[in-house]
Design a protein around this motif. Sequence first.
Motif, PDB file in Angstrom:
ATOM      1  N   ARG A  47       0.829  -1.204   0.000  1.00  0.00           N
ATOM      2  CA  ARG A  47       0.000   0.000   0.000  1.00  0.00           C
ATOM      3  C   ARG A  47       0.863   1.253   0.000  1.00  0.00           C
ATOM      4  NH1 ARG A  47      -4.169  -0.748   4.780  1.00  0.00           N
ATOM      5  NH2 ARG A  47      -5.963  -0.256   3.502  1.00  0.00           N
ATOM      6  N   HIS A  77      -8.351  10.487  -5.039  1.00  0.00           N
ATOM      7  CA  HIS A  77      -9.405   9.581  -4.593  1.00  0.00           C
ATOM      8  C   HIS A  77      -8.853   8.163  -4.396  1.00  0.00           C
ATOM      9  CE1 HIS A  77     -13.431   8.010  -4.047  1.00  0.00           C
ATOM     10  NE2 HIS A  77     -13.205   7.101  -4.989  1.00  0.00           N
ATOM     11  N   GLN A  78      -7.998   7.734  -5.309  1.00  0.00           N
ATOM     12  CA  GLN A  78      -7.395   6.401  -5.172  1.00  0.00           C
ATOM     13  C   GLN A  78      -6.523   6.316  -3.920  1.00  0.00           C
ATOM     14  OE1 GLN A  78      -5.545   6.177  -9.041  1.00  0.00           O
ATOM     15  NE2 GLN A  78      -7.155   4.829  -9.832  1.00  0.00           N
ATOM     16  N   GLN A 123      -7.034   8.008  -1.194  1.00  0.00           N
ATOM     17  CA  GLN A 123      -7.987   7.915  -0.084  1.00  0.00           C
ATOM     18  C   GLN A 123      -8.497   6.497   0.084  1.00  0.00           C
ATOM     19  OE1 GLN A 123     -10.952  10.798  -1.179  1.00  0.00           O
ATOM     20  NE2 GLN A 123     -10.095  12.353   0.178  1.00  0.00           N
ATOM     21  N   GLN A 124      -8.770   5.839  -1.039  1.00  0.00           N
ATOM     22  CA  GLN A 124      -9.265   4.460  -0.961  1.00  0.00           C
ATOM     23  C   GLN A 124      -8.205   3.529  -0.394  1.00  0.00           C
ATOM     24  OE1 GLN A 124     -10.653   3.731  -4.983  1.00  0.00           O
ATOM     25  NE2 GLN A 124     -12.779   3.946  -4.309  1.00  0.00           N
ATOM     26  N   ILE A 125      -6.964   3.712  -0.802  1.00  0.00           N
ATOM     27  CA  ILE A 125      -5.882   2.873  -0.286  1.00  0.00           C
ATOM     28  C   ILE A 125      -5.745   3.052   1.220  1.00  0.00           C
ATOM     29  CG2 ILE A 125      -3.368   2.526  -0.298  1.00  0.00           C
ATOM     30  CD1 ILE A 125      -3.468   3.211  -3.332  1.00  0.00           C
ATOM     31  N   ASN A 138      -8.097   3.898   3.150  1.00  0.00           N
ATOM     32  CA  ASN A 138      -9.411   3.663   3.747  1.00  0.00           C
ATOM     33  C   ASN A 138      -9.962   4.911   4.425  1.00  0.00           C
ATOM     34  OD1 ASN A 138      -9.659   0.970   2.949  1.00  0.00           O
ATOM     35  ND2 ASN A 138      -8.424   0.309   4.708  1.00  0.00           N
ATOM     36  N   PRO A 178     -12.501   8.219   4.443  1.00  0.00           N
ATOM     37  CA  PRO A 178     -13.798   8.560   3.859  1.00  0.00           C
ATOM     38  C   PRO A 178     -13.621   9.626   2.779  1.00  0.00           C
ATOM     39  CG  PRO A 178     -13.583   9.525   6.041  1.00  0.00           C
ATOM     40  CD  PRO A 178     -12.374   8.649   5.825  1.00  0.00           C
ATOM     41  N   ASP A 179     -14.507   9.606   1.816  1.00  0.00           N
ATOM     42  CA  ASP A 179     -14.471  10.577   0.733  1.00  0.00           C
ATOM     43  C   ASP A 179     -14.736  11.966   1.304  1.00  0.00           C
ATOM     44  OD1 ASP A 179     -14.367  11.709  -1.742  1.00  0.00           O
ATOM     45  OD2 ASP A 179     -16.205  10.792  -2.513  1.00  0.00           O
ATOM     46  N   THR A 187     -18.414  13.488   0.902  1.00  0.00           N
ATOM     47  CA  THR A 187     -19.618  12.851   1.436  1.00  0.00           C
ATOM     48  C   THR A 187     -20.023  13.471   2.750  1.00  0.00           C
ATOM     49  OG1 THR A 187     -18.365  11.153   2.595  1.00  0.00           O
ATOM     50  CG2 THR A 187     -19.060  10.650   0.334  1.00  0.00           C
ATOM     51  N   HIS A 196     -18.745  11.842   6.254  1.00  0.00           N
ATOM     52  CA  HIS A 196     -17.526  12.329   6.895  1.00  0.00           C
ATOM     53  C   HIS A 196     -17.887  13.355   7.967  1.00  0.00           C
ATOM     54  CE1 HIS A 196     -13.389  13.556   7.399  1.00  0.00           C
ATOM     55  NE2 HIS A 196     -13.702  14.803   7.080  1.00  0.00           N
TER      56      HIS A 196
END
Length: 155
Positions: free
Chosen positions: A5, A132-133, A135-137, A139, A141-142, A145, A148
């Motif tokens: 990661r 965004h990727q 953030q996903q890695i 984990n 929150p977006d 949204t 959050h």
Amino acid sequence: MDEGRGKDIELLEEIIDKGLKQKLLQAIASRDKIFEEEKELTDLRKNLETLEKNGVNSLKTMVNLGSEVYMQAEVPDTRHIFMDVGLGFYVEFTRQEALDYIPKREELVKKQLEEVTKVIAQIKGRIKLAHHQIQQILNLPDENTSSHRQRAFQY
């Protein structure tokens, strides 16, 4: 965070910093040059219209030599001008020919501006996607949204 990661995040950050941001700066510089050309064409058209309207055939003016150093210049015949038509080529036009040519050139500049603006939007979209990727890695929150915000109030 595991090693895989971490490498993914480093790769994405490198893509953003060394690739996408540099391309974005170049595209913005290109857009600025196009804006400058658009302004020069508008100024030239206005000046030619003024010369034509007032019937001016000779002219005394001040010319910027660079670094805000000016000198007087005399243009003995304003009925003909040389215009940059691209790729370093200059063509001699009468005032009316130049006035007929300028709208065609302005249309071309407008299309170039639209293309560069699309490229800028695409690059910004890629940067946002890379963030965004990341953030996903991680984990996370977006950011966009409401969940959050709700989590922040729950603590």
